[in-house]
Design a protein around this motif. Structure first.
Motif: not given
Length: 331
Positions: A123-124, A177
């Motif tokens: 996940r970026q 995030r």
């Protein structure tokens, strides 16, 4: 048990048992309904109800709020309600119910969907520019006992368009995030679309530089503990998993002071965290006064003393082993 449909599959769910996990204001349990003050608003009248049993075309778990601020939160189903109560996304609550109850076994027309194997892609982080449109209006959380200084340190912002507090979730390296939006008019919330699920994060872990930290459920409670002078983290709901445990194990934290909500869901979370983290960190259990649901309510009513008193009275739990370094409490 009552049948509800989750991801197009019938599931037998104990609706009343799930709802009894949480504290309600002025609840009245009848044979087929729960009547109470709305959980979505600061409400003291029984203007909200949930069906415990199916009624006509309405399945068990459907609810209605007669004083809702907008149509989206005027009515809905069990998953939507539980996702709010558990402070989770809709999908996370679906997974919880499926893992807890599974599919109904006495239905002949179930179309089972086989699991699909897929490669988990990294996940970026979100771009910092995602926060650029928001302001630094600290008024709402100041009214909840949290100072401008504590909010600024945590990166709290304000979305004037939706009238919501903006709370960034960062990883241990300080990368953005996720973002939680929490309305100031009621208690509704939502997360930034496409962000890392909060079940894979620990709120405040980027600032957990001390050996001891308070662990609680929600971000506002973590900020309340910080207001009282303690390092604090939050798991974002009423569940604790291996991913979150690993994040804490990799941090400098050597002692967790568990301070979850005063309801059955909070008690289960206490037990879960203690069980998973035993042998990895030292564990203490702290309880705010039973008249309050959580740390923020105690802070608003009695100030920082109420939280410091809870830590002073916290109970050390026996552990098999701890990291061989000295322990200290503080921000």
């Amino acid at each position: 048990m009552a049948t509800i449909h989750i991801r197009n599959q019938p599931v037998e769910v104990d609706v009343e048992a799930e709802l009894r996990e949480f504290n309600w204001t002025r609840p009245r349990w009848t044979g087929d309904k729960l009547l109470a003050a709305s959980p979505f608003r600061y409400d003291q009248t029984p203007s909200f109800f949930v069906r415990l049993e199916p009624y006509g075309d309405y399945p068990a778990g459907t609810w209605s709020d007669s004083g809702a601020y907008d149509s989206e939160w005027a009515s809905g189903g069990l998953v939507k309600l539980l996702s709010f109560l558990r402070n989770e996304t809709y999908g996370e609550t679906e997974e919880y119910l499926l893992n807890t109850y599974g599919f109904s076994q006495d239905t002949t027309d179930i179309k089972l969907i086989p699991p699909r194997l897929k490669v988990q892609q990294a996940r970026q982080p979100l771009a910092e520019a995602e926060l650029s449109e928001f302001t630094t209006d600290y008024t709402y959380l100041e009214s909840r006992g949290i100072s401008k200084e504590v909010q600024a340190e945590a990166g709290v912002l304000f979305d004037a368009k939706s009238r919501a507090v903006v709370i960034p979730w960062l990883d241990a390296n300080g990368r953005l995030r996720s973002v939680k939006f929490r309305t100031v008019r009621g208690k509704m919330f939502w997360y930034h679309r496409g962000a890392t699920p909060v079940r894979e994060l620990v709120y405040g872990i980027e600032s957990a530089k001390h050996k001891t930290a308070i662990l609680c459920e929600a971000e506002i409670d973590a900020l309340s503990w910080r207001q009282a002078g303690y390092a604090a983290i939050a798991v974002g709901g009423a569940n604790f998993n291996g991913v979150q445990a690993d994040i804490i194990k990799r941090s400098p934290i050597e002692e967790l002071v568990i301070a979850t909500d005063n309801d059955k869901a909070g008690e289960k979370l206490r037990e879960q965290v203690e069980r998973v983290m035993s042998g990895h960190v030292r564990v203490r259990q702290a309880y705010v006064d039973a008249e309050f649901k959580d740390a923020n309510e105690a802070l608003v009513r009695y100030g920082e003393y109420a939280l410091r008193n809870a830590v002073d009275k916290s109970e050390v739990r026996p552990l098999l082993s701890v990291k061989p370094r000295s322990l200290s409490l503080g921000k």
